[in-house]
Write a protein that holds these residues in place. Structure first.
Motif, PDB file in Angstrom:
ATOM      1  N   GLY A  76       0.801  -1.222   0.000  1.00  0.00           N
ATOM      2  CA  GLY A  76       0.000   0.000   0.000  1.00  0.00           C
ATOM      3  C   GLY A  76       0.835   1.275   0.000  1.00  0.00           C
ATOM      4  N   ASP A  84       0.807   1.464  -6.090  1.00  0.00           N
ATOM      5  CA  ASP A  84      -0.073   0.966  -5.030  1.00  0.00           C
ATOM      6  C   ASP A  84      -0.007   1.900  -3.823  1.00  0.00           C
ATOM      7  OD1 ASP A  84      -1.642  -0.473  -3.338  1.00  0.00           O
ATOM      8  OD2 ASP A  84      -0.161  -2.045  -2.937  1.00  0.00           O
ATOM      9  N   ARG A 138      -3.647   1.553  -7.607  1.00  0.00           N
ATOM     10  CA  ARG A 138      -3.793   0.205  -7.068  1.00  0.00           C
ATOM     11  C   ARG A 138      -3.414  -0.812  -8.114  1.00  0.00           C
ATOM     12  NH1 ARG A 138      -3.321   1.446  -2.057  1.00  0.00           N
ATOM     13  NH2 ARG A 138      -4.956   2.780  -1.248  1.00  0.00           N
ATOM     14  N   GLU A 140      -4.908   8.135  -6.488  1.00  0.00           N
ATOM     15  CA  GLU A 140      -4.794   6.783  -5.941  1.00  0.00           C
ATOM     16  C   GLU A 140      -4.274   5.841  -7.014  1.00  0.00           C
ATOM     17  OE1 GLU A 140      -7.619   3.559  -3.662  1.00  0.00           O
ATOM     18  OE2 GLU A 140      -8.228   4.279  -5.614  1.00  0.00           O
ATOM     19  N   THR A 188      -9.989   8.253  -7.038  1.00  0.00           N
ATOM     20  CA  THR A 188      -9.787   6.802  -6.942  1.00  0.00           C
ATOM     21  C   THR A 188      -9.650   6.169  -8.331  1.00  0.00           C
ATOM     22  OG1 THR A 188     -12.163   6.485  -6.925  1.00  0.00           O
ATOM     23  CG2 THR A 188     -11.048   6.554  -4.778  1.00  0.00           C
TER      24      THR A 188
END
Ligand SMILES: O=c1ccn([C@@H]2O[C@H](COP(=O)(O)OP(=O)(O)O[C@H]3O[C@H](CO)[C@@H](O)[C@H](O)[C@H]3O)[C@@H](O)[C@H]2O)c(=O)[nH]1
Ligand SMILES: [Mn+2]
Length: 703
Positions: free
Chosen positions: A194, A199, A248, A246, A421
């Motif tokens: 994270g 990420d 991921r 963000e 996001t």
């Protein structure tokens, strides 16, 4: 030939008249009615893209000559790096000195590194007595600022180490810590779950909040508070925001285009300006009138409403004097683009371009807007954020000259986090009909094309001194990778749903030709490669590869060659270029046509078979000046398979010349044979001349 000539038939120069803009928009009390503007700047890595350049660009933006309460700057950090965050904090502090200093003394350019880089400049202000002191003082402050930026590279690890020891029991041993004693939500120096590249959480921080709309004078000089006398200078700073979206695993982040689209949504929720200008992190404002110049086109009463973007040429100030690798791209920026300017407008080149926000959202231009307002076919076009959707009509008002008040209360921050996001764009039209376009190695050409295809036009704005300046890759391998990305990206566009041949009637016929040429050209390289390898015939079977051709054929070839060169010459005279600019351009075309363009074609073929396509390999930036000898990188070639085809062609031509001379000597050619051989040799020599910069680059490595 035809594709290349048609778009040049109506070259047009448009010159902004800034005094007229001032007449219309400046108010007698010193205020202004100019519209609100959002400035985007994007960066990835504080080392590969030297942070000093990025922070210089930001300083030049903060100090530019545009009403301070009417623009907001957004730095997108795709690295999620605390270095950028803390660097921006330092920059905001230094701006409190730098910006009023620029205003007080009318300093140009307003990027300190290039300002202090030149020893003597004419003084433009009206306080010459105070200037020398202020200048010296600022120079020392700037040196200290640079030291503080550099120190961050050791300070942050040290700080984290200290916190880590305290916190060891808590298990957070490897975290990277912020100055306020909390863990950094972005990437860590020692990557962890994270907290690594690709990420990490989204981060947004307003570094400088919206200034008041009333001028605010500074303090007189005093040793501690204000080292300079700012008692007659407006010391307000424009709004400045740090954004890291963000990231991921499992999501395609779409590189720069993805970053820009996040900036587009975040800024809509904060300042929501009807106009946007975007920069690469290594391009700074060189002429503080640039924003106003672009506004001349946007606010033009004649056809300004239909202008989706105003593109400035890319200029570079770190290129070697003879521009060996054609980094300046003069033919493109001073000829090709003016040709397009006379049709439907220049293409978008990724940086230094001012946009109309609603055009980016996919709206139709007024010229083509149907009377009945179309209902949204896809209710999820823009995603779920109602605040964002409600901001759209507000952004459509190009006259809006007061920034929306920024609220950062609880619901607002939740909403901001939401639009940053990865999942936000799922099932929406972002990256296709909305925002910067995805899935292409070059987001710029295709995004500009989408706007032209919708019927918008664009304008080309060149000014003196140049509006913006950037850095160019002067290392040959880097340069070739850059061209590989451009040519591969262009071909991708041609073979995609954005193919210019498929566009509707809103695209001007000549603009269609221009775009076809711009996206299809790497394929022409296949013929050039054959031509380059012709001398093989000479080496192997002893034939003259220049056979006696049919006279009509010779006539056609001559007409094409002559007209091509004549147009080239007219062009350079007309565009104010030099013969060297033109020759560099020819040379680099030939060099790329052997290795780079065929590789681009190969990539696109592989991609169409579902294999690996082009990727956005970031262009390495030159190390900050002073760190190494200037232009040392000219000779810094890295081995890459990309160089091989070009080396082969050079070898073939050298061997061909050797073989010809050898045969002439051993067999004793007749005069007639020598004449015939000479025409072949001419081609060999011509090819070698074209490859001269490449050879220098490669030889330099050995030398
Ligand atoms: O994942 C990424 C990758 C790149 N960038 C930024 O994109 C910009 C351009 O990248 P760079 O590697 O410097 O590309 P260049 O070859 O120098 O760029 C030219 O070509 C690009 C298209 O291929 C355009 O986007 C650029 O504006 C144009 O200057 C830089 O500010 C980067 O920080 C991101 O924000 N996120
Ligand atoms: Mn660049």
């Amino acid at each position: 030939w035809w594709l290349n000539q048609v778009p040049k038939l109506n070259p047009t120069i448009c010159i902004p008249t800034i005094p007229l803009l001032r007449q219309q928009f400046d108010l007698p009390d010193g205020g202004s009615n100019l519209p609100v503007l959002d400035v985007f700047i994007s960066t990835v890595d504080p080392v590969e893209e030297p942070m000093l350049h990025t922070m210089n660009s930001i300083l030049s933006i903060l100090a530019t000559d545009y009403p301070v309460d009417k623009y907001a700057t957004y730095l997108s950090d795709d690295g999620g790096s605390l270095l950028h965050y803390d660097g921006l904090v330092e920059t905001a502090k230094f701006a409190a000195l730098w910006v009023p200093f620029c205003r007080k003394h009318h300093v140009e350019p307003r990027a300190p590194e290039s300002y202090f880089g030149v020893k003597i400049r004419p003084y433009m202000g009206n306080l010459p007595e105070e200037f020398l002191d202020d200048h010296g003082r600022l120079r020392r402050e700037y040196e200290e600022f640079k030291t503080r930026l550099d120190a961050l590279f050791t300070l942050i690890p040290q700080r984290s180490e200290a916190h880590g020891r305290e916190d060891a029991k808590g298990g957070g041993g490897k975290a990277t810590w912020m100055a306020d004693g909390t863990q950094w939500p972005g990437t860590w120096t020692e990557p962890a779950e994270g907290h690594r590249k690709g990420d990490h959480a989204g981060i947004i921080q307003v570094m400088l909040s919206q200034p008041s709309s009333e001028p605010q004078l500074g303090e007189p000089a005093s040793s501690d508070h204000s080292p300079l006398d700012f008692s007659a200078v407006d010391v307000r700073l424009p709004m400045l925001v740090y954004v890291s979206r963000e990231k991921r695993p499992g999501y395609d982040h779409q590189k720069k285009a993805g970053a820009l689209n996040v900036q587009l949504r975040v800024s809509a929720l904060l300042s929501n300006a009807p106009f946007i200008i975007n920069f690469d992190c290594d391009h700074y404002i060189n002429n503080s009138q640039a924003f106003r110049a672009a506004m001349c086109f946007m606010m033009d009463r004649r056809d300004g409403d239909n202008v989706a973007f105003v593109q400035f040429p890319q200029r570079f100030d770190d290129v070697d004097p003879t521009d060996r690798y054609a980094n300046h791209n003069r033919m493109f920026f001073d000829a090709t683009m003016l040709g397009m300017n006379g049709i439907q407008g220049p293409s978008y080149v990724g940086t230094g371009s001012m946009f109309r926000r609603v055009a980016l959202y996919g709206a139709d231009p007024p010229r083509w807007r149907p009377d009945d307002v179309k209902v949204l076919e896809n209710p999820n076009k823009f995603g779920k954020s109602m605040t964002f959707i409600n901001s759209i009509p507000v952004a459509a008002n190009q006259e809006r000259s007061v920034m929306s008040p920024v609220s950062l209360d609880e619901p607002a921050t939740t909403e901001l986090a939401d639009v940053m996001t990865c999942a936000y764009e799922d099932g929406t039209e972002w990256g296709d009909g909305v925002g910067w376009v995805y899935d292409m190695a070059t987001e710029d050409a295709v995004t500009g094309f989408r706007l032209h295809r919708t019927g918008w036009r664009s304008m080309y704005c060149d000014m003196e001194p140049p509006a913006f300046c950037g850095t160019a890759p002067i290392n040959m391998t880097e340069r070739m990778y850059q061209i590989l990305r451009w040519s591969g990206g262009s071909l991708e566009v041609f073979f995609s749903r954005f193919c210019p041949l498929l566009a509707g009637r809103r695209l001007h016929p000549m603009q269609r030709v221009a775009y076809t040429n711009m996206t299809f050209y790497p394929l022409s390289a296949l013929f050039v490669v054959c031509y380059h390898l012709l001398p093989l015939m000479w080496v192997f079977n002893g034939q003259f590869y220049i056979q006696k051709p049919y006279p009509t054929y010779v006539m056609y070839v001559l007409i094409i060659i002559v007209s091509n060169e004549v147009i080239g010459m007219v062009e350079i005279v007309w565009a104010g270029l030099t013969l060297l600019d033109w020759f560099r351009n020819e040379q680099f075309y030939m060099i790329c046509a052997t290795g780079v363009y065929p590789t681009a074609v190969l990539h696109v073929v592989l991609r169409s078979l579902g294999l690996k396509g082009m990727s956005f390999k970031m262009t390495a930036k030159q190390l900050a000046t002073g760190a190494r000898e200037r232009f040392a990188e000219l000779y810094d070639v890295q081995w890459a398979p990309l160089l091989i085809p070009t080396l082969v062609v050079i070898a073939v031509n050298v061997v061909a010349i050797g073989a010809a001379v050898g045969k002439a000597i051993t067999w004793g050619w007749s005069a007639g044979q020598v004449v015939e051989a000479a025409s072949g040799l001419m081609f060999n020599v011509w090819i070698l001349l074209m490859f001269y910069p490449f050879a220098l680059g490669v030889i330099g490595r050995w030398g």
